[in-house]
Design a protein around this motif. Sequence first.
Motif, short mmCIF file in Angstrom:
data_model
loop_
_atom_site.label_atom_id
_atom_site.label_comp_id
_atom_site.label_asym_id
_atom_site.label_seq_id
_atom_site.Cartn_x
_atom_site.Cartn_y
_atom_site.Cartn_z
N ILE A 65 0.86 -1.19 0.00
CA ILE A 65 0.00 0.00 0.00
C ILE A 65 0.89 1.24 0.00
N PRO A 66 0.36 2.38 -0.49
CA PRO A 66 1.18 3.59 -0.44
C PRO A 66 1.43 4.00 1.01
N ALA A 67 2.64 4.50 1.30
CA ALA A 67 2.91 5.06 2.63
C ALA A 67 2.13 6.36 2.80
N LEU A 68 1.87 7.03 1.66
CA LEU A 68 1.15 8.30 1.69
C LEU A 68 -0.32 8.02 1.40
N THR A 69 -1.09 7.75 2.46
CA THR A 69 -2.51 7.48 2.32
C THR A 69 -3.19 7.80 3.64
N PHE A 70 -4.51 7.76 3.64
CA PHE A 70 -5.26 7.88 4.88
C PHE A 70 -5.13 6.56 5.64
N VAL A 71 -5.15 6.62 6.95
CA VAL A 71 -4.83 5.48 7.81
C VAL A 71 -5.74 4.27 7.56
N ALA A 72 -6.95 4.49 7.03
CA ALA A 72 -7.89 3.39 6.82
C ALA A 72 -7.33 2.32 5.90
N THR A 73 -6.52 2.72 4.91
CA THR A 73 -5.95 1.73 3.98
C THR A 73 -5.09 0.73 4.76
#
Length: 387
Positions: free
Chosen positions: A96-104
């Motif tokens: 998953i991207p490190a730059l995402t909203f925590v829900a991912t």
Amino acid sequence: METCSAILNVLRDVVKPTGSFIPLHEPTFAGNEKAYVDECVDTGWVSSAGKFVDRFEKDLASYTGVKRSVAMSNGTSALHLCLRLAGVDSGHEVLIPALTFVATANAVAYCGAIPHFVESEEQHLGIDPEKLGAYLSEIADKDGEQTINRKTGRPIKALVIMHTFGFPSRIDELKAVADKWDIAFIEDAAESLGSYYKGVHTGNFGLVSAMSYNGNKIVTTGGGGSLLTNDDALADKAKFLSTTAKEPHPYEYVHTEVGYNYRMPNINAALGCGQLETLDEFLKQKRALAKAYINAFEDVDGADFIQEPAGTVSNYWLCALRVNPATLQDVLEKTNKEGIMTRPIWKLMNKLPMYTHCPSMDLDCAEVLESEIINIPSTPKLGLPWM
Ligand SMILES: *Cc1c(COP(=O)(O)O)cnc(C)c1O
């Protein structure tokens, strides 16, 4: 002019504050929402069955062009079931991207799996396909049908891409990486309702995809989400799992596996049906707002308004600026003090205490984006000419 004052001036000019606080994104109810919710209350159909849930699923499928949509209690639960349906289980890794909203990342953790953080690129703000491809060649081995992380010995089961603020990622290139490694391809499309990649609505490319209708998203159901898929069997399974895995029976409780109470209630779907009717209007207003920002920020040194990349249409869900990290704190402080809400992009997931131990590739670009991006007011009505 000094960058911070110039940004403040542009924001004042575009959003025209009238004394009241200007949030980042507030919900807009201008259509049939109230009538549909009243109908639920009047008829008693407020909970997990009813005509609005079925209608919302059909309306969303026809809007996005995805064959099936299954309405869920929120975007995180939709993501959780996306991962379950892709076969993600305890001890697996998910890219998953490190730059995402925590829900991912949380949805991965709910499966007992381990998020494996990957690098972003700065045009689309999504995962960098070239760097990911090179990284996998370095750390992964194919073992029959499985791809194994050589360093941890764990199977890498899925790749979840995310369309940041509504900007579609480089989907074709990312899908090619997933296909090459036999890794399930999933879209976290929570932010991209109304966004298109090469003319096709986001959410069409994943084996399964997730959408969100949280209060701050472009369309809201209060709380809600959808699992999208072009595969009928997966959609049926998603509906089954989200309704406590209950087998059809006229009067008995028959449950055959551990299911979830993830179904969207009818009263929320009623709100959603009204919202979908006005989505095209929201998109028009947001595009007008983005255009106003583009023009206004053109002459501001040290602040770049982020625009949709070629070949994509963005819903401009949250408008975003790249600013010099040296002025970023100053900008956040002064704008919020004046009642114009701004907010930095998320902290990288690998820095959150519960995810520091997780595997990660080099995140040089994600670090830069983290240090430079802020969101600015994006409510659709701010784009109306008479505002
Ligand atoms: C909003 C969002 C979610 C989660 O949606 P909820 O409905 O709040 O659970 C997931 N991923 C991303 C990228 C989001 O922005």
